[in-house]
Design a protein around this motif. Structure first.
Motif, short mmCIF file in Angstrom:
data_model
loop_
_atom_site.label_atom_id
_atom_site.label_comp_id
_atom_site.label_asym_id
_atom_site.label_seq_id
_atom_site.Cartn_x
_atom_site.Cartn_y
_atom_site.Cartn_z
N ARG A 15 -3.29 -4.30 7.43
CA ARG A 15 -3.30 -2.85 7.57
C ARG A 15 -3.06 -2.15 6.23
O ARG A 15 -2.63 -1.00 6.17
CB ARG A 15 -2.27 -2.42 8.61
CG ARG A 15 -2.62 -2.98 10.00
CD ARG A 15 -1.67 -2.57 11.09
NE ARG A 15 -1.51 -1.14 11.26
CZ ARG A 15 -2.30 -0.35 11.98
NH1 ARG A 15 -3.36 -0.84 12.58
NH2 ARG A 15 -2.04 0.94 12.11
N HIS A 16 -3.39 -2.83 5.14
CA HIS A 16 -3.08 -2.30 3.81
C HIS A 16 -3.82 -1.01 3.47
O HIS A 16 -3.39 -0.27 2.60
CB HIS A 16 -3.34 -3.36 2.73
CG HIS A 16 -4.79 -3.64 2.48
ND1 HIS A 16 -5.50 -4.54 3.24
CD2 HIS A 16 -5.65 -3.13 1.58
CE1 HIS A 16 -6.75 -4.59 2.81
NE2 HIS A 16 -6.88 -3.73 1.80
N GLU A 17 -4.90 -0.70 4.17
CA GLU A 17 -5.65 0.53 3.89
C GLU A 17 -5.23 1.70 4.78
O GLU A 17 -5.80 2.78 4.70
CB GLU A 17 -7.15 0.27 4.03
CG GLU A 17 -7.69 -0.68 2.99
CD GLU A 17 -9.17 -0.95 3.13
OE1 GLU A 17 -9.70 -0.83 4.26
OE2 GLU A 17 -9.80 -1.27 2.11
N HIS A 18 -4.23 1.48 5.63
CA HIS A 18 -3.81 2.53 6.55
C HIS A 18 -2.79 3.47 5.89
O HIS A 18 -1.92 3.04 5.15
CB HIS A 18 -3.19 1.91 7.81
CG HIS A 18 -4.21 1.29 8.71
ND1 HIS A 18 -4.82 0.10 8.41
CD2 HIS A 18 -4.73 1.71 9.88
CE1 HIS A 18 -5.67 -0.21 9.38
NE2 HIS A 18 -5.63 0.75 10.28
N ARG A 19 -2.94 4.75 6.21
CA ARG A 19 -2.00 5.77 5.75
C ARG A 19 -0.88 5.89 6.79
O ARG A 19 -1.01 5.42 7.92
CB ARG A 19 -2.73 7.09 5.57
CG ARG A 19 -3.66 7.06 4.37
CD ARG A 19 -4.23 8.45 4.09
NE ARG A 19 -4.85 8.49 2.78
CZ ARG A 19 -6.06 8.00 2.51
NH1 ARG A 19 -6.76 7.43 3.46
NH2 ARG A 19 -6.56 8.07 1.29
#
Length: 195
Positions: A42-46
């Motif tokens: 989930r590294h691209e989640h804000r």
């Protein structure tokens, strides 16, 4: 409180901005820290795309990405449900690997009971200091780190096993040992030591 416009990886990277390292190294270390807390996918989640537990784990990743010797956690489970609180406490148990001390401030008796040592305070004074399970002091942790570093430097891996046996530590997981030695090498390089 996470920075709303940054995704998880970039948020974790902010802890490394003033270190002399390349953007590629910052990204790698941020992803490693997110992996430790189970958020790499989930590294691209804000923040708005993450649950409260995921946001807390992201904050933990930022706290550990610099590989501190001391980690301070002020009410790390205060705003979490019991499932996410248990997940966060499990992460702290895994992080307590003999190379860092973790101090948790909490009012939650369940969180306090999960510690190896509990210091209770009332009106700003210590009223109790209890050893709840086998506790190794920070000096023991430092000794273990030095033995691992020396064992790697002189290629005397037997010394690590003997030290752990003498200290009553469990035998090492070979993969975990490699990660710890790599971490020690990076720390030695940062301190301008010759590993």
């Amino acid at each position: 409180h996470l920075i709303p416009h940054l995704d998880a990886r970039r948020y974790v990277e902010t802890a490394l901005l003033y270190r002399q390292m390349s953007p590629r190294e910052r990204k790698r270390r941020a992803m490693d820290a997110l992996e430790v807390v189970g958020l790499a996918p989930r590294h691209e989640h804000r923040p708005v795309q993450m649950s409260g537990g995921e946001q807390q784990r992201c904050a933990i990743a930022r706290a550990i990405v610099t590989e501190p010797k001391l980690l301070l956690a002020d009410e790390p489970t205060g705003a979490l449900d019991s499932t996410n609180a248990a997940n966060v406490m499990e992460i702290f148990r895994e992080l307590n690997d003999g190379f860092r001390a973790i101090a948790i401030v909490t009012h939650d008796p369940a969180v306090a009971a999960s510690a190896a040592r509990r210091i209770s305070m009332k009106d700003g004074k210590i009223v109790a200091d209890e050893q709840l399970e086998t506790y190794r002091s920070s000096i023991d942790n430092i000794d273990a780190a030095l033995i691992l570093l020396l064992a790697e430097r002189f290629k005397v891996t037997k010394a690590v096993g003997e030290y752990k046996a003498a200290a009553g530590l469990p035998p090492a997981d070979p993969d975990r040992e490699k990660v710890q030695i790599a971490r020690l090498r990076r720390l030695a390089e940062e301190a301008n030591l010759d590993p």
